[in-house]
Each structure stands twice: as C-alpha cells, then as structure tokens.
Enzyme design. Structure first.
Site, PDB file in Angstrom:
ATOM      1  N   GLY A 234      34.530  59.993  35.077  1.00 55.91           N
ATOM      2  CA  GLY A 234      34.839  58.391  34.141  1.00 55.91           C
ATOM      3  C   GLY A 234      33.673  58.363  33.005  1.00 55.91           C
ATOM      4  O   GLY A 234      32.659  59.073  32.922  1.00 55.91           O
ATOM      5  N   ASP A 354      26.839  55.179  38.683  1.00 58.03           N
ATOM      6  CA  ASP A 354      26.217  54.739  39.845  1.00 58.03           C
ATOM      7  C   ASP A 354      25.297  55.605  39.990  1.00 58.03           C
ATOM      8  O   ASP A 354      25.117  55.203  41.407  1.00 58.03           O
ATOM      9  CB  ASP A 354      27.467  55.939  40.829  1.00 58.03           C
ATOM     10  CG  ASP A 354      29.267  54.843  40.436  1.00 58.03           C
ATOM     11  OD1 ASP A 354      29.328  54.622  39.609  1.00 58.03           O
ATOM     12  OD2 ASP A 354      29.881  55.903  41.294  1.00 58.03           O
TER      13      ASP A 354
HETATM   14  N1  LIG Z   1      34.651  71.368  43.311  1.00 59.71           N
HETATM   15  C1  LIG Z   1      35.389  71.017  41.845  1.00 59.71           C
HETATM   16  N2  LIG Z   1      34.798  72.386  41.284  1.00 59.71           N
HETATM   17  C2  LIG Z   1      36.083  72.185  40.475  1.00 59.71           C
HETATM   18  N3  LIG Z   1      35.586  71.569  39.098  1.00 59.71           N
HETATM   19  C3  LIG Z   1      35.907  70.708  40.053  1.00 59.71           C
HETATM   20  C4  LIG Z   1      35.510  69.767  41.152  1.00 59.71           C
HETATM   21  N4  LIG Z   1      35.156  68.204  41.522  1.00 59.71           N
HETATM   22  C5  LIG Z   1      35.546  68.137  40.480  1.00 59.71           C
HETATM   23  N5  LIG Z   1      35.439  69.076  39.810  1.00 59.71           N
HETATM   24  C6  LIG Z   1      36.192  68.174  38.055  1.00 59.71           C
HETATM   25  O1  LIG Z   1      35.572  67.789  37.803  1.00 59.71           O
HETATM   26  C7  LIG Z   1      35.581  66.674  37.058  1.00 59.71           C
HETATM   27  C8  LIG Z   1      35.343  65.908  37.052  1.00 59.71           C
HETATM   28  O2  LIG Z   1      35.333  64.812  38.423  1.00 59.71           O
HETATM   29  P1  LIG Z   1      35.179  63.730  38.551  1.00 59.71           P
HETATM   30  O3  LIG Z   1      34.984  64.178  40.179  1.00 59.71           O
HETATM   31  O4  LIG Z   1      36.497  62.971  38.026  1.00 59.71           O
HETATM   32  O5  LIG Z   1      33.719  62.954  37.736  1.00 59.71           O
HETATM   33  P2  LIG Z   1      32.429  63.127  37.754  1.00 59.71           P
HETATM   34  O6  LIG Z   1      31.923  64.503  37.216  1.00 59.71           O
HETATM   35  O7  LIG Z   1      31.948  62.104  36.779  1.00 59.71           O
HETATM   36  O8  LIG Z   1      32.305  63.244  39.394  1.00 59.71           O
HETATM   37  C9  LIG Z   1      37.492  66.953  36.600  1.00 59.71           C
HETATM   38  O9  LIG Z   1      38.485  67.492  35.683  1.00 59.71           O
HETATM   39  C10 LIG Z   1      37.480  67.461  38.113  1.00 59.71           C
HETATM   40  O10 LIG Z   1      39.158  68.203  38.127  1.00 59.71           O
HETATM   41  O1  LIG Z   2      39.120  54.210  37.777  1.00 55.27           O
HETATM   42  P1  LIG Z   2      37.773  55.452  37.255  1.00 55.27           P
HETATM   43  O2  LIG Z   2      38.485  55.548  35.673  1.00 55.27           O
HETATM   44  O3  LIG Z   2      38.428  56.614  38.262  1.00 55.27           O
HETATM   45  O4  LIG Z   2      36.473  55.714  37.746  1.00 55.27           O
HETATM   46  C1  LIG Z   2      36.379  54.856  39.182  1.00 55.27           C
HETATM   47  C2  LIG Z   2      34.527  55.125  38.927  1.00 55.27           C
HETATM   48  O5  LIG Z   2      34.214  55.258  38.718  1.00 55.27           O
HETATM   49  C3  LIG Z   2      32.874  55.395  39.073  1.00 55.27           C
HETATM   50  O6  LIG Z   2      32.056  54.502  38.302  1.00 55.27           O
HETATM   51  C4  LIG Z   2      31.662  56.510  38.710  1.00 55.27           C
HETATM   52  O7  LIG Z   2      32.098  57.206  38.602  1.00 55.27           O
HETATM   53  P2  LIG Z   2      32.035  59.016  37.566  1.00 55.27           P
HETATM   54  O8  LIG Z   2      31.294  59.133  38.801  1.00 55.27           O
HETATM   55  O9  LIG Z   2      33.224  59.512  38.020  1.00 55.27           O
HETATM   56  O10 LIG Z   2      30.927  58.648  37.000  1.00 55.27           O
HETATM   57  C5  LIG Z   2      32.932  55.205  40.649  1.00 55.27           C
HETATM   58  O11 LIG Z   2      31.993  54.088  40.747  1.00 55.27           O
HETATM   59  C6  LIG Z   2      34.349  54.718  40.366  1.00 55.27           C
HETATM   60  O12 LIG Z   2      34.969  54.487  41.709  1.00 55.27           O
END
Ligand SMILES: Nc1ncnc2c1ncn2[C@@H]1O[C@H](COP(=O)(O)OP(=O)(O)O)[C@@H](O)[C@H]1O
Ligand SMILES: O=P(O)(O)OC[C@H]1O[C@](O)(COP(=O)(O)O)[C@@H](O)[C@@H]1O
Length: 590
Positions: A234, A354
């Site tokens: 995000g 977060d």
């Molecule tokens: N366990 C994982 N292994 C590889 N890629 C992952 C994994 N978890 C998430 N990703 C990839 O990392 C990117 C960001 O993950 P996301 O959960 O949306 O956001 P954040 O990095 O903010 O937690 C996405 O493209 C997702 O597919």
């Molecule tokens: O609407 P989106 O883009 O999925 O984002 C919502 C999410 O973004 C966050 O603010 C932060 O997400 P990230 O860990 O991906 O930065 C979460 O608290 C929330 O659930």
C-alpha cells in the site's frame, strides 16, 4: 522453539515448483508445520494427491498439538508450534515426515537450537551465540569468493574539525564489527514494568545487531552496476523520499544505470510495464508529493519469474521498499538469486503506516500518518462537541496492529475510547462499550471514539476473502460501530448524533512530514551502503535509536503489535482509555 513462517502464497503452478524433502532423512520426526485454517493451499499424504482444507488430518494438526519439524535434513524438536500467515504447500506422512514446499518462500528459523538450561553456567554464551548467528547478515561472499575494493563513497569532505583523530586517520566509515544494542534496559526483576526476560532471574543478556552505514570496502564496481528500485504494497508517506535518496546515493557512488520497476513486483513480469530510467534530475522533486513515483501494487509475486526478469535485465542491486509482504518477497528473491548463484544484492527498506515491522522503532510514514489522523480526530471532536449528544467516530488504518489509532488517540488528547485489534472487548452488556458511551453522554454530553480497522473482528462475520497479496480482507468495523451506536441509542430512547469519519486513504496519500523525511533520507542512504557492502537479504531500519541492518528473515517472523500493557499504551491522555478486557468494566480502566 521452532517458528515456521509461511506467507501468502498463490497456487498458480504449485507442481512446477515443489521441492521435496526425503522422508528417509527424518526418522522419528513426527510432523510438521501449522497455520491458520482457511489459507492452506493443499495438504496431501505421501502419495502427493491434494487433500485440501477439509482433510481431518489437517484439522487435527492445526488444533494445537505439538509437533516436531523436519527441515533441511534435521528433525527439530519443538515445544510449540506456531505460526503466522501460512499458506504453503505441505504434504506429509505421519511418520516419518515428508514435506514439500510451495514456490513462495518458506522462511523458517530455529529460535533456539537447544532448550535453554539455566542451570548450565554457559547458557548465556550459548544464547548469545545463537542470537549472533540469527542476526548475522547474509553476504555475497557466502557464495562467491570475491575481493572487495576501496569505496568510491568519500566522506573526507564531510569532516568537521575537532575530532580526536588526525585528518589522515579519520575516515568516518562504519566498521564491519560495529554493533548496536537492541535492548538497553537492565531489568532488576521480572516484575519490573515492561520487563522482557530471557531467564527467570531476568539476567542481563546482550542483544547485538549490525550497525548500518557506509563501509570502507565495497563489493561492486559502481560504473558496472545496474540498480533497480521497486515499491510494493500500500501507499505510505515518504516513498518518494526513499526513492530519491537511493538514487542520489547510488550516483554518489558512481552508479550510472539506475531504473525504477513500475507498480511493485508486477513490473517485473507484466508486459507493457517498462523500466523507468532514474537519475538525480528525474527524482529531484518527487519528494514534494505523496504516493509513489514508481507506482505500487499488491499480489502477483512469482519469485522465479521475478528472478528470471532480474537475470534478463542484468540487475545487480535491487532495492525493495515495502512492508512485511514485500520483505518476504525480497527474501524469496534473495534466496532464489543465491540458488542460481547470481551476484545480486537485495536490500529492503521497511515501509508501512501501520508501523508493524518487528524490531523497528518506527517505520517511515507512521509519524506522518499519526499527524494526519489527528486532523480527523480533531474534526470528530469539534462535530461531537458542537452537537447535542454528539458522538464522533473515527476509523483509522491498522490491519493487525493498532499503533496509528493508539498514537493518534494519545497525542490528540480528545479521544474517550480507543479500540485496537490487540485488545478484545464487548459492545453490549454491563461491561460493554455501549454502556460506557451512555455514561459519557450523561457525564460530558458528548464523546469521541477512535477505532483501528482491525479492531473487533471477532464480533463481526468472518470473511475468507483475501486481497491480491493474500492479506485477509477485514470486515469494516468502523461502519459496524457507526450502525451499532445509532441503533443502540435509538433502542434505549436516548438521542445521539453520530458523526463518522473515515480518513484512511487521506492519511497515507500525503507527503512525508519533516521527521519522516529525515528518516527516509537516512534509510535510503543506508540501503545503498548495505548493497555496496555486499549484503543481501537484509533490511535497513532504525532500532533503539540506531540505524541498523537486520537479516530479513528475522524481521518477518511476525508483525509487531501494540503491547496493551506497555507503559505507552497505558499512559492515558486525560479522559482517554483503552477497553482493557472483556470482563472489566471500561469505566474501571480509566
Ligand atoms: N510470502 C511472500 N512471498 C513472496 N512475495 C510476497 C509474500 N507476501 C507478499 N508478497 C508480495 O509482496 C508484495 C507486497 O505485499 P503486501 O502484503 O501487499 O504489502 P506489504 O509489503 O505492505 O505487506 C505483493 O506483490 C505480494 O504478492
Ligand atoms: O486498500 P489497500 O491498498 O489494500 O490498503 C489497506 C491497507 O493498507 C494498510 O494501511 C497498510 O498496508 P501495508 O502494510 O501494505 O503498507 C493497512 O492497514 C490496510 O489494511
């Protein structure tokens, strides 16, 4: 204790990427890996045929028994199984075990390679050895025999007079053996406020981590380096500041070939998403606005395809700016590069409003989000204060961690009730939130409530839906609360004027504030220093006020969460409190 962290997998082509571990290697090891029901992709008996979620053996496994884990040719005895966001492809026999791992990385760690025996006079040394092993930084010389060269990043010109060393001796670089202490309080007793103890006596144990910063020797020829930057997950205030600093610092080293990967990991394989050439000139002003200059996205992480793309594009350094998911992705990319013996440094920078990344004092963007959130709280307060029986309700982000809601509530001084995911509560009944709101209206004539998006999920209907990255899509607690409050006061015949504010995207789409901008600057610079120093699979953060490098495997074991009993959480601004437990009256927690 063995932790297995298996995160968010898509199961598009599982068969192609299974990695089989021979059962014969694990005599006497009784199974396996556990996880959250509902996200298991497939579990199959030794034959390999998929059994899936409903398989009773799986439910049996998940129901809290204790298992041993077989991994990497060893049977680890575990006292606890435990886990976090599982979803990998695991197949098993009862005994011995065989495990197949799905294509997304399965990060695991032995938290301790032995059970601590505190009567052993050398337990502390053993503990610290284990800690040092866990926090050691993966380096490209682990797989390559490489000689470093003197850095091209000169600090001499930055020296001011007055140092204790003569000008020719001073260099300003970080020594590879420099460390920072992660924990600095020596608790006299386990009963001390906030005590975190290793042994029953709460002995002082050193927890060292590696210091971040420029090294005197580097492992890449800057003129030959191609560096890529990607922003995932995000949005978060400060993304552009980090991109900008990475570019600036790479150029200072002498890197000419810098590219941006568009729209997160997707940019590696989605046709039509071209690399964006980056230079000081291109990024000079990008910090003046929020968002990501490169674009972000969720989902679509196929590690092997990403690494194919890295190989085809001849990328030597990859900077991943993202949260827990992106870090897991970065680590999977790092592991895959190692497997293919590619000389690539993958360095991450933790991003998320977060603030839920382990060990970090704070992630960039968090401060800005809290500041911005206060505008919403202030508006809710004014609305509530000015209405007859006004109730202001603000929903803030925070999927599994309530840091934004907590900090914004504490700093505003205007919140009466703050509900976060880490603390359970009831809405109805004698000890419920509604009764407390009645009390507030009676006493003050108005009140203001702040809820984190992940709060109260146990009170709502569960959905198994996930976003593209595999994150569970939460039920909307803010909207639920709004309805609940309206209905409650209607039912009891008390007028209540509810004003609901959901500023979530406004909070994260804005430009970084001054403090975040500085944090971004240093984190971006350090990420580049880490890559040039030859590290890979690391992240750059601020821990216990020091800038540090940490192995990604350690920071993604679980999300950081608010400790509701911590001193910050229990320090209340006047009138503000957190609902503490299901059984205590909210009023009593004041
Ligand atoms: N366990 C994982 N292994 C590889 N890629 C992952 C994994 N978890 C998430 N990703 C990839 O990392 C990117 C960001 O993950 P996301 O959960 O949306 O956001 P954040 O990095 O903010 O937690 C996405 O493209 C997702 O597919
Ligand atoms: O609407 P989106 O883009 O999925 O984002 C919502 C999410 O973004 C966050 O603010 C932060 O997400 P990230 O860990 O991906 O930065 C979460 O608290 C929330 O659930």
């Amino acid at each position: 204790m063995v932790y297995v962290v298996v995160k968010k997998m898509n199961t598009r082509s599982p068969a192609a990427i299974r990695r089989r571990v021979s059962p014969a290697q694990a005599p006497g090891c009784s199974v396996v890996v556990s996880g959250e029901t509902g996200v298991w992709s497939a579990i199959s008996p030794g034959s390999g045929s998929g059994a899936g979620l409903g398989d009773p053996r799986v439910s049996g496994l998940i129901s809290g028994s204790t298992y041993d884990l077989f991994w990497d040719g060893h049977c680890f005895k575990s006292k606890h199984t435990l886990f976090y966001f599982p979803a990998t492809l695991v197949a098993f026999n009862q005994v011995p075990v065989s495990i197949w791992f799905g294509f997304h990385s399965l990060e695991w760690k032995k938290e301790k390679s032995y059970d601590l025996d505190f009567s052993d006079p050398s337990w502390k040394e053993k503990y610290q050895e284990d800690w040092n092993r866990r926090f050691s930084l993966p380096h490209i010389t682990d797989i390559y025999d490489l000689k470093p060269r003197l850095t091209t990043f000169s600090l001499k010109k930055n020296r001011t007079d007055g140092g204790s060393l003569s000008a020719d001796k001073w260099n300003g670089y970080v020594n590879k053996d420099d460390r920072a202490l992660l924990k600095v309080i020596k608790y006299a007793s386990p009963t001390s406020a906030g005590a975190e103890c290793v042994d029953p006596d709460c002995s002082w144990v050193e927890h060292w981590i590696h210091r971040a910063g420029p090294r005197k020797e580097i492992y890449y020829e800057p003129a030959e380096v191609k560096a890529a930057i990607v922003t995932c997950g995000g949005l978060c205030p400060g993304l552009n500041d980090v991109i900008r600093q990475i570019v600036f610092t790479l150029e200072i080293y002498g890197v000419k070939n810098i590219v941006g990967i568009q729209f997160g990991y997707r940019g590696f394989f989605e046709k039509g998403l071209k690399e964006m050439p980056l230079s000081r000139k291109v990024v000079e002003n990008i910090n003046l606005s929020g968002g990501s200059f490169l674009g972000v996205s969720r989902g679509g992480a196929k590690t092997s395809e990403i690494v194919d793309s890295i190989q085809a594009r001849r990328i030597d350094m990859l900077f991943v700016i993202g949260g827990n998911g992106s870090h897991a992705g970065a680590n999977a990319i790092h592991e895959e590069c190692r497997k293919r013996k590619l000389k690539v440094s993958v360095v991450a920078v933790p991003k998320t409003i977060d603030n839920d990344i382990l060990f970090m004092d704070k992630t960039f963007g968090f401060d800005t989000a809290v500041e911005e959130a206060q505008r919403a709280i202030n508006s809710a307060y004014i609305e509530a204060r000015s209405a007859y029986h006004g109730i202001g309700l603000v929903k803030l982000m925070g999927r599994s961690s309530g840091f934004i809601a907590m900090q914004a509530s504490l700093s505003s001084g205007q919140i009466d009730v703050c509900l976060i995911p880490e603390v359970s509560f009831t809405l109805d009944g004698e000890h419920g939130v509604m009764r407390h709101l009645e009390h507030l209206l009676e006493k003050k004539g108005f009140c203001v409530v702040c809820v984190a998006e992940g709060a109260g999920q146990d009170l709502l209907q569960k959905s198994n839906a996930t976003d593209a990255s595999g994150n569970v899509i939460l039920s909307d607690f803010g909207v639920h609360m709004q309805q609940k409050i309206k209905n409650h006061f209607k039912d009891i015949g008390v007028p209540a004027d509810v004003k609901y504010i959901d500023p979530t995207y406004m909070v994260r789409a804005c430009r970084a504030n001054a403090s975040d901008a500085i944090l971004c600057t240093v984190l971006g610079q350090n990420a580049v220093h880490g890559a040039f120093a030859g590290f890979s699979g690391i992240t750059s953060g601020i821990c216990n006020t020091h800038y540090a490098f940490l192995p990604i495997t350690e920071v993604i074991t679980k999300p950081k969460r608010v400790n509701p009993n911590s001193r910050i959480a229990t320090k209340k601004s006047p009138g503000c409190f957190f609902i503490a437990t299901r059984t205590r009256s909210p009023g009593l927690t004041k």
